[in-house]
Design an enzyme around this catalytic site. Structure first.
Site, PDB file in Angstrom:
ATOM      1  N   ILE A  28       0.835  -1.208   0.000  1.00  0.00           N
ATOM      2  CA  ILE A  28       0.000   0.000   0.000  1.00  0.00           C
ATOM      3  C   ILE A  28       0.868   1.256   0.000  1.00  0.00           C
ATOM      4  O   ILE A  28       0.595   2.205  -0.742  1.00  0.00           O
ATOM      5  CB  ILE A  28      -0.945  -0.020   1.231  1.00  0.00           C
ATOM      6  CG1 ILE A  28      -2.039  -1.085   1.036  1.00  0.00           C
ATOM      7  CG2 ILE A  28      -1.574   1.357   1.467  1.00  0.00           C
ATOM      8  CD1 ILE A  28      -2.965  -1.266   2.227  1.00  0.00           C
ATOM      9  N   ASP A  53      15.274   1.383  10.414  1.00  0.00           N
ATOM     10  CA  ASP A  53      14.244   0.693  11.183  1.00  0.00           C
ATOM     11  C   ASP A  53      13.533   1.780  11.985  1.00  0.00           C
ATOM     12  O   ASP A  53      14.192   2.502  12.741  1.00  0.00           O
ATOM     13  CB  ASP A  53      14.920  -0.331  12.115  1.00  0.00           C
ATOM     14  CG  ASP A  53      13.913  -1.181  12.883  1.00  0.00           C
ATOM     15  OD1 ASP A  53      12.826  -0.666  13.213  1.00  0.00           O
ATOM     16  OD2 ASP A  53      14.224  -2.352  13.165  1.00  0.00           O
ATOM     17  N   LYS A 111       8.619  12.787  15.112  1.00  0.00           N
ATOM     18  CA  LYS A 111       9.653  13.529  15.850  1.00  0.00           C
ATOM     19  C   LYS A 111      10.826  13.900  14.922  1.00  0.00           C
ATOM     20  O   LYS A 111      11.363  14.995  14.996  1.00  0.00           O
ATOM     21  CB  LYS A 111      10.132  12.632  16.998  1.00  0.00           C
ATOM     22  CG  LYS A 111      11.075  13.271  17.960  1.00  0.00           C
ATOM     23  CD  LYS A 111      10.318  13.921  19.090  1.00  0.00           C
ATOM     24  CE  LYS A 111      11.311  14.486  20.106  1.00  0.00           C
ATOM     25  NZ  LYS A 111      10.717  15.572  20.873  1.00  0.00           N
ATOM     26  N   SER A 150      -3.390   3.487   9.070  1.00  0.00           N
ATOM     27  CA  SER A 150      -3.884   2.746  10.233  1.00  0.00           C
ATOM     28  C   SER A 150      -4.680   1.530   9.755  1.00  0.00           C
ATOM     29  O   SER A 150      -4.280   0.868   8.785  1.00  0.00           O
ATOM     30  CB  SER A 150      -4.730   3.699  11.093  1.00  0.00           C
ATOM     31  OG  SER A 150      -5.141   3.080  12.276  1.00  0.00           O
ATOM     32  N   LYS A 154      -2.693   0.405  16.494  1.00  0.00           N
ATOM     33  CA  LYS A 154      -3.344   1.322  15.543  1.00  0.00           C
ATOM     34  C   LYS A 154      -4.253   2.324  16.266  1.00  0.00           C
ATOM     35  O   LYS A 154      -4.404   3.462  15.814  1.00  0.00           O
ATOM     36  CB  LYS A 154      -4.136   0.538  14.495  1.00  0.00           C
ATOM     37  CG  LYS A 154      -3.269  -0.314  13.562  1.00  0.00           C
ATOM     38  CD  LYS A 154      -2.239   0.501  12.785  1.00  0.00           C
ATOM     39  CE  LYS A 154      -1.635  -0.300  11.642  1.00  0.00           C
ATOM     40  NZ  LYS A 154      -0.538   0.401  10.961  1.00  0.00           N
ATOM     41  N   ILE A 177      -7.951  -4.795   1.236  1.00  0.00           N
ATOM     42  CA  ILE A 177      -7.334  -4.369  -0.019  1.00  0.00           C
ATOM     43  C   ILE A 177      -6.718  -5.605  -0.682  1.00  0.00           C
ATOM     44  O   ILE A 177      -5.788  -6.216  -0.114  1.00  0.00           O
ATOM     45  CB  ILE A 177      -6.236  -3.291   0.232  1.00  0.00           C
ATOM     46  CG1 ILE A 177      -6.781  -2.110   1.049  1.00  0.00           C
ATOM     47  CG2 ILE A 177      -5.630  -2.821  -1.106  1.00  0.00           C
ATOM     48  CD1 ILE A 177      -7.893  -1.309   0.387  1.00  0.00           C
TER      49      ILE A 177
END
Ligand code: COA
Length: 294
Positions: free
Chosen positions: A36, A82, A142, A159, A177, A206
């Site tokens: 996605i 990561d 951040k 999400s 989530k 999806i």
């Protein structure tokens, strides 16, 4: 003969939105090497943006970046990081600034998922998904916020819908989530006065994605888990990409702090008391049960 349901067609965003909508813009996307998030990146690039895609596996990222550049004619840079490691994200952001000079859009998409019951999930398994999805999202915010404030840019967090109800075997992802959704809302409220927007896209089922492939049954059994949806089909990665283009565009300048569910109506479809969609398409078949009062 039973009437056939309408199937909503899938379209490419370039058939709807201006081709140069994002000319000169820069996207930073975690999880952009596949699925996605790769499709979301491709759509933004097709409208003229450059992009950095971030992930753990450099070979996969490099290949994806090459494919994205070739498909869109725009620049795409792979940056290995990561999302659980803040300093690695800071490096990826620094490389992006060095190459492109700014960041306008951020997609927080890196995620981990597998099916496991609460009883059979290790403490480390739960913590790992919280670290990737929730802490990874916070770390990405951040590491980029300063640049997004400078460009008056926008965030999209990828999400899910599974935490709206109790989804078995998904306690780790549901908790992660829900926290992502909450983080986006606070970001929208705190940063709105600085010109920053933040929204969530919650994809429904999806088709053709790694997640769908691994987390749902194959063949006819899939029909019982995902019955015929109101939209008449499973989702396509381009459906999520199209929502992305809208949310990053100025047409969404008053849309912030929202969760946009892109699921073909799946979330609103309850287990039907009458066969669906036959009872909606041809109520006459069920006239012994449905009594209209005109
Ligand atoms: N079932 C139960 N527990 C699992 C699991 C599974 N399928 N996969 C991982 N875990 C647990 C591990 O057992 C480990 O816990 P332990 O130390 O108590 O044994 C913990 O999660 C960390 O797993 P590990 O594989 O060491 O972590 P990682 O950081 O390398 O990868 C994931 C974590 C979630 C990314 C990994 O499971 C994965 O690669 N998933 C597929 C990719 C993916 O989820 N993509 C998103 C598509 S929606």
């Amino acid at each position: 003969m039973a009437p056939t349901p309408h199937v909503q067609p899938v379209v490419d965003s370039t058939a709807v939105f201006k081709p140069n909508l994002f000319k000169g813009k820069v996207l930073f996307c975690t999880g952009g090497g596949s699925g996605i998030c790769k499709a979301m990146t491709e759509a933004v690039m097709r409208h003229g943006a450059s992009a950095t895609i971030v992930g753990r596996k450099l070979d996969r990222l490099a290949q994806a970046a090459e494919e994205l550049s070739k498909a869109t004619g725009q620049q795409c840079m792979p940056a290995q990081a990561d999302v659980r490691q803040f300093n690695q994200l800071q490096d990826a952001v620094a490389k992006t600034i060095e190459r492109f000079g700014k960041i306008d859009f951020v997609i927080c998409g890196a995620a981990g998922n597998f099916l496991a019951p609460i009883d059979g999930l290790s403490v480390n398994g739960f913590k790992t998904v919280i670290e990737i999805d929730t802490i990874g999202t916070y770390n990405t915010i951040k590491a980029t916020l300063h640049h997004i404030r400078a460009s008056k840019g926008s965030y999209i967090h990828v999400s899910a819908t599974l935490h709206y109800k109790g989804t078995p075997y998904q306690v780790h992802v549901s908790a992660a989530k829900a926290a992502v959704d909450a983080t986006s809302a606070v970001l929208a409220v705190e940063e709105g006065p600085h010109g920053v927007r933040s929204n969530v896209i919650a994809p429904g089922p999806i088709g053709g994605t790694e997640g769908m492939d691994r987390l749902s049954p194959k063949g006819p059994a899939q029909q019982s888990v995902y019955p015929r949806l109101p939209a008449g089909r499973l989702g396509d990665v381009r459906d999520i990409a199209n929502a992305t283009v809208f949310l990053f565009s100025d047409a969404a300048s008053f849309v912030t702090g929202q969760v946009i569910v892109v699921d073909g109506g799946h979330e609103h479809l309850r287990g039907p008391s009458l066969p669906y969609p036959e009872s909606v398409l041809d109520p006459n078949t069920f006239k012994h049960m449905i009594k209209p009062r005109l």
